[in-house]
Design an enzyme around this catalytic site. Sequence first.
Site, mmCIF file in Angstrom:
data_model
loop_
_atom_site.group_PDB
_atom_site.id
_atom_site.type_symbol
_atom_site.label_atom_id
_atom_site.label_comp_id
_atom_site.label_asym_id
_atom_site.label_seq_id
_atom_site.Cartn_x
_atom_site.Cartn_y
_atom_site.Cartn_z
ATOM 1 N N GLU A 1 42.006 -84.274 -70.793
ATOM 2 C CA GLU A 1 40.864 -85.611 -71.506
ATOM 3 C C GLU A 1 39.670 -85.983 -71.098
ATOM 4 O OE1 GLU A 1 43.528 -88.955 -71.879
ATOM 5 O OE2 GLU A 1 44.597 -88.831 -68.813
ATOM 6 N N MET B 1 46.725 -85.238 -71.068
ATOM 7 C CA MET B 1 46.513 -86.403 -70.503
ATOM 8 C C MET B 1 45.887 -85.640 -68.784
ATOM 9 S SD MET B 1 49.068 -89.198 -70.971
ATOM 10 C CE MET B 1 48.852 -90.197 -72.167
ATOM 11 N N GLU C 1 47.831 -93.153 -57.296
ATOM 12 C CA GLU C 1 46.699 -94.262 -56.542
ATOM 13 C C GLU C 1 46.535 -95.639 -56.637
ATOM 14 O OE1 GLU C 1 43.157 -93.454 -59.080
ATOM 15 O OE2 GLU C 1 41.608 -93.969 -57.570
ATOM 16 N N ASP D 1 50.054 -86.912 -62.874
ATOM 17 C CA ASP D 1 48.830 -86.393 -63.129
ATOM 18 C C ASP D 1 48.735 -85.543 -61.509
ATOM 19 O OD1 ASP D 1 47.957 -87.913 -65.569
ATOM 20 O OD2 ASP D 1 47.229 -89.295 -63.959
HETATM 21 O O1 F6P Z 1 48.123 -91.175 -65.108
HETATM 22 C C1 F6P Z 1 48.549 -91.222 -65.572
HETATM 23 C C2 F6P Z 1 48.366 -91.464 -67.336
HETATM 24 O O2 F6P Z 1 49.263 -90.693 -68.268
HETATM 25 C C3 F6P Z 1 47.148 -90.302 -67.420
HETATM 26 O O3 F6P Z 1 47.430 -89.051 -67.787
HETATM 27 C C4 F6P Z 1 45.821 -91.002 -68.086
HETATM 28 O O4 F6P Z 1 44.739 -90.733 -68.438
HETATM 29 C C5 F6P Z 1 46.775 -93.023 -67.782
HETATM 30 O O5 F6P Z 1 48.045 -92.496 -67.723
HETATM 31 C C6 F6P Z 1 46.866 -93.485 -69.351
HETATM 32 O O6 F6P Z 1 47.440 -94.822 -69.507
HETATM 33 P P1 F6P Z 1 47.764 -95.358 -70.376
HETATM 34 O O7 F6P Z 1 49.385 -95.002 -70.548
HETATM 35 O O8 F6P Z 1 47.799 -97.040 -69.601
HETATM 36 O O9 F6P Z 1 47.642 -95.818 -71.662
#
Ligand code: F6P
Length: 343
Positions: free
Chosen positions: A223, A170, A104, A128
Amino acid sequence: MIKRVAVLTGGGDCPGINSVIRAIARKALKENYKVIGIKNGWKGLIENTTIPLDLDSVSGILPKGGTILGTSRTNPYKNEADLKKAKGNFKALKIDALIAIGGEDTLGVASKLYKDGFKVVGVPKTIDNDLSATDRTFGFDTAVNIATEAIDRIHTTAESHHRVMVVEVMGRHSGWIGLEAGIAGGADAILIPEFPIDIKEVCGLIKKRHGRGKNFSIVVVAEGAKFKEGSEILQEERLDAFGHVRLGGIGQILGDEIEKITGFETRVTVLGHIQRGGSPTAFDRVLGTRYGVKAMELVLEEKFGQMASLQGDKIVSVPLERAVGTLKTVPKEFYDIATTFFG
Ligand code: F6P
């Protein structure tokens, strides 16, 4: 004159990215294009850090996790100076098109750049699976398989120790990973952002299950899930460059509540980045390959401002704008299938 195409990967890394990079490069080289990799997402465009991609540099990367180009969560539209540099470098690179591989946020930037007159094409990436205008993002299948295997493994401890095991997955504000891994792993309750948690109901389900002789339960929680009248649980409130908070922690809070209310010993496992790591499934390698080839075809056809998209079993193209407008969340009909197996 030799034509040039550039590729970048932004946002969280994701299994299958390298299959897309390889497909773009192989298709482009076949069409006598020069291929440039922009390092670390939009940060690399601001800083003008690039590497040439040839047959050798994309050889052997198909099964590898992560991204050979590196990534970042940099948003060039966050400040004027960065945007000016990014646009200046875009022109200075003398590229005929840029293919942005991202979710996104990354594709949101791609869409804005297109509206600002730049030749951009997108590929939908995220574990996601929350991007609109495509049935599947690549990386999601791998994440679901990893989470399913984890649930299978957790099952054995749940059964042996007669415990309730909570597994936090996640997915940010959508419950796709939780839903599909929960169904595949045979979870006794699946809690996702789309349907707020009624703790009494969850504990009731677990007690009922224990009442019929099943003295262990598996609860999958995404989450981004929240209690009724509650809000999302954050790891930290600081926002990233795209305005996102860091989610996480609902699993422990839920586990504590379940133990308190039911009296059953409860343990919590947070799968975290394991879901994004390692080798992609065959499905994601194939989907990534199809997306990469399609993205390059869009460049050849000069169909800019478009994103490769899976619709049914066909790869088509959709306007980038449509992909980033609204998040794709889990519909009730699909969640209802999962609830059949609760308790
Ligand atoms: O968008 C992918 C994702 O893994 C989400 O599921 C999660 O909330 C986020 O990225 C975590 O991001 P980061 O790796 O920056 O902690």
